[in-house]
Design a protein around this motif. Structure first.
Motif, PDB file in Angstrom:
ATOM      1  N   MET A   1      44.417   1.177  24.172  1.00 24.13           N
ATOM      2  CA  MET A   1      44.534   1.969  22.979  1.00 24.13           C
ATOM      3  C   MET A   1      43.187   2.561  22.563  1.00 24.13           C
ATOM      4  SD  MET A   1      45.889   0.994  19.204  1.00 24.13           S
ATOM      5  CE  MET A   1      44.774   1.469  17.931  1.00 24.13           C
ATOM      6  N   LEU A   2      42.108   1.861  22.868  1.00 27.18           N
ATOM      7  CA  LEU A   2      40.791   2.359  22.479  1.00 27.18           C
ATOM      8  C   LEU A   2      40.501   3.718  23.117  1.00 27.18           C
ATOM      9  CD1 LEU A   2      38.248   1.870  20.841  1.00 27.18           C
ATOM     10  CD2 LEU A   2      37.334   0.577  22.755  1.00 27.18           C
ATOM     11  N   ASP A   3      40.915   3.904  24.372  1.00 28.99           N
ATOM     12  CA  ASP A   3      40.702   5.200  25.036  1.00 28.99           C
ATOM     13  C   ASP A   3      41.464   6.314  24.319  1.00 28.99           C
ATOM     14  OD1 ASP A   3      39.078   4.037  26.945  1.00 28.99           O
ATOM     15  OD2 ASP A   3      40.701   3.796  28.398  1.00 28.99           O
ATOM     16  N   GLN A   4      42.709   6.028  23.937  1.00 29.04           N
ATOM     17  CA  GLN A   4      43.515   7.028  23.241  1.00 29.04           C
ATOM     18  C   GLN A   4      42.922   7.317  21.863  1.00 29.04           C
ATOM     19  OE1 GLN A   4      46.326   4.200  23.969  1.00 29.04           O
ATOM     20  NE2 GLN A   4      47.693   5.438  25.237  1.00 29.04           N
ATOM     21  N   LEU A   5      42.455   6.279  21.209  1.00 26.94           N
ATOM     22  CA  LEU A   5      41.829   6.435  19.897  1.00 26.94           C
ATOM     23  C   LEU A   5      40.558   7.272  20.026  1.00 26.94           C
ATOM     24  CD1 LEU A   5      42.166   5.595  16.946  1.00 26.94           C
ATOM     25  CD2 LEU A   5      40.874   3.541  17.462  1.00 26.94           C
ATOM     26  N   THR A   6      39.791   7.034  21.075  1.00 23.19           N
ATOM     27  CA  THR A   6      38.573   7.810  21.323  1.00 23.19           C
ATOM     28  C   THR A   6      38.907   9.290  21.498  1.00 23.19           C
ATOM     29  OG1 THR A   6      37.481   5.898  22.313  1.00 23.19           O
ATOM     30  CG2 THR A   6      36.583   8.065  22.868  1.00 23.19           C
ATOM     31  N   GLN A   7      40.008   9.584  22.183  1.00 21.93           N
ATOM     32  CA  GLN A   7      40.423  10.984  22.349  1.00 21.93           C
ATOM     33  C   GLN A   7      40.750  11.623  21.002  1.00 21.93           C
ATOM     34  OE1 GLN A   7      40.148  12.778  25.140  1.00 21.93           O
ATOM     35  NE2 GLN A   7      39.248  10.908  25.963  1.00 21.93           N
ATOM     36  N   LEU A   8      41.413  10.882  20.123  1.00 22.29           N
ATOM     37  CA  LEU A   8      41.723  11.408  18.792  1.00 22.29           C
ATOM     38  C   LEU A   8      40.444  11.645  17.992  1.00 22.29           C
ATOM     39  CD1 LEU A   8      44.843   9.296  17.705  1.00 22.29           C
ATOM     40  CD2 LEU A   8      44.788  11.679  18.482  1.00 22.29           C
ATOM     41  N   VAL A   9      39.501  10.726  18.089  1.00 19.55           N
ATOM     42  CA  VAL A   9      38.233  10.883  17.376  1.00 19.55           C
ATOM     43  C   VAL A   9      37.510  12.128  17.886  1.00 19.55           C
ATOM     44  CG1 VAL A   9      35.930   9.887  17.048  1.00 19.55           C
ATOM     45  CG2 VAL A   9      37.966   8.472  16.713  1.00 19.55           C
ATOM     46  N   ASN A 110      51.524   9.744  13.456  1.00 20.39           N
ATOM     47  CA  ASN A 110      52.490  10.777  13.832  1.00 20.39           C
ATOM     48  C   ASN A 110      52.861  10.699  15.307  1.00 20.39           C
ATOM     49  OD1 ASN A 110      52.731  11.811  11.236  1.00 20.39           O
ATOM     50  ND2 ASN A 110      51.090  13.285  11.531  1.00 20.39           N
ATOM     51  N   LYS A 111      51.875  10.431  16.161  1.00 19.25           N
ATOM     52  CA  LYS A 111      52.155  10.285  17.591  1.00 19.25           C
ATOM     53  C   LYS A 111      53.007   9.043  17.858  1.00 19.25           C
ATOM     54  CE  LYS A 111      48.185  12.729  19.508  1.00 19.25           C
ATOM     55  NZ  LYS A 111      48.889  13.593  20.445  1.00 19.25           N
ATOM     56  N   ALA A 112      52.707   7.957  17.161  1.00 19.13           N
ATOM     57  CA  ALA A 112      53.462   6.717  17.352  1.00 19.13           C
ATOM     58  C   ALA A 112      54.907   6.863  16.893  1.00 19.13           C
ATOM     59  CB  ALA A 112      52.792   5.568  16.615  1.00 19.13           C
ATOM     60  N   ASP A 117      56.695  11.857  22.085  1.00 18.08           N
ATOM     61  CA  ASP A 117      55.297  11.655  22.463  1.00 18.08           C
ATOM     62  C   ASP A 117      55.115  10.201  22.865  1.00 18.08           C
ATOM     63  OD1 ASP A 117      52.551  11.363  22.706  1.00 18.08           O
ATOM     64  OD2 ASP A 117      52.100  12.524  20.913  1.00 18.08           O
ATOM     65  N   GLY A 118      54.949   9.957  24.139  1.00 23.44           N
ATOM     66  CA  GLY A 118      54.807   8.589  24.628  1.00 23.44           C
ATOM     67  C   GLY A 118      53.378   8.093  24.672  1.00 23.44           C
ATOM     68  N   SER A 119      52.419   8.863  24.146  1.00 24.78           N
ATOM     69  CA  SER A 119      51.019   8.463  24.253  1.00 24.78           C
ATOM     70  C   SER A 119      50.693   7.248  23.389  1.00 24.78           C
ATOM     71  CB  SER A 119      50.096   9.632  23.902  1.00 24.78           C
ATOM     72  OG  SER A 119      50.291  10.073  22.580  1.00 24.78           O
ATOM     73  N   PHE A 120      51.414   7.058  22.293  1.00 29.13           N
ATOM     74  CA  PHE A 120      51.232   5.901  21.430  1.00 29.13           C
ATOM     75  C   PHE A 120      52.598   5.335  21.083  1.00 29.13           C
ATOM     76  CE2 PHE A 120      47.288   8.161  20.364  1.00 29.13           C
ATOM     77  CZ  PHE A 120      46.370   7.138  20.375  1.00 29.13           C
ATOM     78  N   GLN A 121      52.742   4.038  21.198  1.00 29.26           N
ATOM     79  CA  GLN A 121      53.952   3.351  20.771  1.00 29.26           C
ATOM     80  C   GLN A 121      53.549   2.379  19.674  1.00 29.26           C
ATOM     81  OE1 GLN A 121      57.098   3.984  21.961  1.00 29.26           O
ATOM     82  NE2 GLN A 121      56.106   5.620  23.111  1.00 29.26           N
TER      83      GLN A 121
END
Length: 185
Positions: A1-9, A110-112, A117-121
């Motif tokens: 999840m940290l990688d996905q969070l980094t992309q959002l940041v 919103n993604k979750a 959108d399967g990037s975040f569950q």
């Protein structure tokens, strides 16, 4: 999840960090990495300190702005870290954190919640911030397994997941109502 969070940041860090003359250009990437890790560790801290209602509030569609307790806590943490680690002024640190945190959390939620959108569950987020504890996944498995039988599919999507648990928990009876439904009381 940290990688996905980094992309959002990185996605939302343009105005707050990159286009901010108060943040030296050579620190842009480090500041955004600090924002990602601060958000993640802050969410973990809230979960470990029993802030489940606050976290559940994020996924219920409440305001994710400066009035939200999770946003306040994460903003204070990030602001302090930016000042301490990068020597940014209090105003600059507060502005960076105050502009990025709500945007990142809104996008995350919103993604979750978006079934396309399967990037975040939501369940992955909960497992990740709760330290991937077996307890969190066992609870989710049990609720999924038995929840359909007891009418716990609150959003009628054909599965019982965290959003259904949040809906039941926030309704009259809260978790005791959920347990009552599970055990027929």
């Amino acid at each position: 999840m940290l990688d996905q969070l980094t992309q959002l940041v990185k996605q939302y860090g343009g105005d707050a960090v990159v286009n901010n003359s108060a943040v030296p250009n050579e620190q842009n990437e480090d500041v955004m990495n600090e924002a990602s890790s601060s958000i993640f560790s802050g969410l973990q801290k809230i979960a470990s300190e029993g802030g489940t209602e606050q976290l559940a509030g994020l996924f219920q569609g409440g305001a994710i702005d400066s009035s939200n307790p999770v946003v306040k806590q994460l903003t204070e943490q990030l602001s302090g870290n930016l000042g301490q680690k990068f020597g940014l002024s209090t105003d600059t640190s507060s502005n960076v954190a105050g502009s990025m945190i709500p945007q990142v959390l809104n996008s995350l939620v919103n993604k979750a919640k978006d079934p396309n959108d399967g990037s975040f569950q939501i369940s992955d987020i909960i497992n990740s911030i709760s330290g991937n504890s077996g307890q969190a996944s066992n609870i989710m498995d049990t609720i999924s397994k038995y929840g359909m039988q007891f009418g716990l599919d609150q959003n009628a999507d054909g599965r019982v997941d965290v959003s259904d648990v949040v809906a039941v928990a926030s309704s009259k009876g809260g978790f005791s109502g959920l347990l009552g439904k599970l055990f027929g009381r």
